[in-house]
Design an enzyme around this catalytic site. Structure first.
Site, PDB file in Angstrom:
ATOM      1  CG  HIS A   1      -0.370   0.306   2.640  1.00 48.90           C
ATOM      2  ND1 HIS A   1       0.135  -1.391   3.469  1.00 48.90           N
ATOM      3  CD2 HIS A   1       0.048   1.376   3.274  1.00 48.90           C
ATOM      4  CE1 HIS A   1       0.704  -0.189   3.992  1.00 48.90           C
ATOM      5  NE2 HIS A   1       0.400   0.965   4.554  1.00 48.90           N
TER       6      HIS A   1
ATOM      7  CG  ASP B   1       0.075  -4.496   2.522  1.00 49.52           C
ATOM      8  OD1 ASP B   1       1.195  -4.044   1.350  1.00 49.52           O
ATOM      9  OD2 ASP B   1      -0.371  -3.090   3.558  1.00 49.52           O
TER      10      ASP B   1
ATOM     11  CB  SER C   1       3.411   1.226   6.598  1.00 54.35           C
ATOM     12  OG  SER C   1       2.014   1.141   7.490  1.00 54.35           O
TER      13      SER C   1
END
Length: 476
Positions: free
Chosen positions: A282, A320, A393
């Protein structure tokens, strides 16, 4: 303990007939800097309603304007932009952070003692991210000192900013009312006072922050030099350097982390080899040109490198993950050692560009490995209590004991009912899930080595949906 003996509570109130906002009562924490003469340093914001126009106006319905005292340091303005909607604990909340850098000196004759002297202190200029800190303050100020007086909280130096590290960010958890308390650096010679609690950072937009902002004692003393000199107070010099107690293992994860920007999206990444970087899908899914920014270290300067995504998992994959090849090699890079086992309850740290990271470089937060989620006997998810924020992240999760890389940060917890995120429950992809594909890719150069990440079974998918079995979407 020495930390508790150096801290106190300061409370004040106006006469009974005083109008708002002076009525109070007001309180905060404080730290005893000296017992010969007796001096207490505390947060200055609690005095704001009483200061304008001097003593004659203490009961008037007017307060000190934010621009009447020293301007905010540039580091504060850079770190806490108005567009990011910061909300602070304690009395600074109403002032939108304008009083974060206000401190007050109190002359307290009752503290004068025959064995007077200054509280042992250390220079903040020598601090390094990841060093252990102990904060001492009284939650809710004077509300209930029998319960809350001089409560201790342990953490690390998460980030640093300003001249001689004037601003210090720590993951030690300090509630509203602890403003003005002390932050101490453990050392073999005993705790050394290094900073003063300026604010508990509560919210950044809809994201709970749970970190604490400190102002270095050096910065306060420099700003107060004229006032103390006029009062005839001589400040003894601080030791040049303190042998501090380090938090963390034998490797330095700050050397592995990078800021990854892709269009308007940004996050963190972990360097695994001189030209190989892992991040989250992402972070890079916008498809725009990539910029990878490396932080300076002992063997390298800050640098901005180009890169391209060689593999990204499908949106339907529970993992992810994106793999980035850099256009240039990172000079002198020492790769991390990868963990092969996980111990629930062990101390861990996360490094990434969350919270203040984009303005001030990567932050370090600590906690424990709170759970290891396994499917068919293989770990597929790691949970931690480290504070993880937007921008973290793709950053590394590291064992504090061994320094080994345990995994990469994927997300923290979001309650969609109220639209809020919480940092101290977060989820990481175990490095063991990625080890075989990484080794195969480095051997063959074929991105198909990662294709198995898109073929995870239903048990793995259910775990990452935060469900025991298929069903309605989780609220988290």
């Amino acid at each position: 303990m020495a930390e508790e003996q150096a801290c106190c509570v300061v409370s004040l109130s106006a006469p009974p007939d005083a109008p708002e906002p002076c009525a109070g009562p007001w309180s905060c924490s404080g730290v005893v800097l000296s017992r010969g003469p007796g001096l207490v340093l505390c947060q200055g914001a609690v005095f704001a309603p009483f200061l304008r126009d001097g003593r004659a106006a203490w009961t008037l319905h007017r307060a000190l304007l934010p621009d009447a005292l020293r301007p905010r340091p540039r580091a504060l303005a850079r770190a806490f932009g108005q567009a990011e909607r910061w909300r602070f604990g304690g009395e600074v909340a109403a002032d939108d952070g304008q009083t974060l850098h206000w401190f007050a000196w109190l002359r307290v004759p009752d503290l004068d003692g025959a064995r007077g002297g200054w509280t042992a202190r250390a220079s903040a200029g020598h601090l390094r991210k990841g060093e252990g800190l102990l904060a001492c303050g009284s939650p809710f100020g004077a509300l209930c000192p029998d319960l809350f007086l001089n409560t201790l909280s342990r953490g690390v130096v998460s980030n640093l900013a300003g001249e001689e590290n004037a601003l210090i960010l720590t993951d030690a958890r300090c509630l509203p009312g602890t403003e003005g308390g002390g932050a101490f650096l453990p050392s073999p010679a005993g705790p050394q006072l290094v900073g003063v609690i300026a604010a508990s950072l509560c919210w950044k937009g809809a994201e709970w922050v749970g970190l604490t902002l400190l102002c270095s004692l050096d910065a306060v003393l420099r700003s107060s030099a004229g006032v103390l000199d006029e009062a005839g107070v001589t400040v003894p010099p601080a030791p040049g350097q303190v042998a501090a107690v380090r938090a963390g293992g034998r490797q330095d994860p700050l050397g592995w982390v990078a800021l990854v920007e892709c269009g308007t999206a940004w996050g963190s990444g972990v360097l695994l080899a001189p030209r190989l970087l892992l991040t989250c899908r992402h972070v890079v899914e916008a498809g725009a040109p990539l910029r990878v920014m490396l932080v300076p270290g002992p063997d390298r300067a800050a640098a901005v490198l180009g890169g391209h995504v060689v593999f990204a998992t499908e949106e339907s994959s529970p993992f992810d993950v994106a793999v980035v090849e850099l256009e240039e090699s990172v000079p002198g890079f020492a790769p991390p050692r990868l963990a092969d086992t996980f111990r629930p309850g062990e101390e861990v740290s996360v490094v990434g560009f969350g919270a203040l990271g984009r303005a001030c470089g990567p932050s370090v937060t600590t906690g424990v490995l709170s759970a290891v989620v396994a499917v068919a006997g293989r770990p597929v998810m790691l949970q931690t209590t480290c504070a993880v924020h937007g921008g973290s992240s793709g950053g590394p999760l590291v064992s504090s004991r061994s320094g080994h890389l345990l995994g990469i940060v994927a997300s923290n917890t979001r309650d969609t009912t109220v639209g809020a995120t919480y940092p101290h429950l977060n989820f990481c992809i175990p490095v063991t899930v990625l080890q075989s594909p990484i080794a195969r890719y480095r051997r063959t150069g074929d991105p198909a080595a990662f294709a198995g990440l898109n073929r995870a079974g239903e048990g793995v998918r259910a775990a990452w949906r935060l469900q025991r079995q298929p069903g309605p979407p989780s609220k988290l």
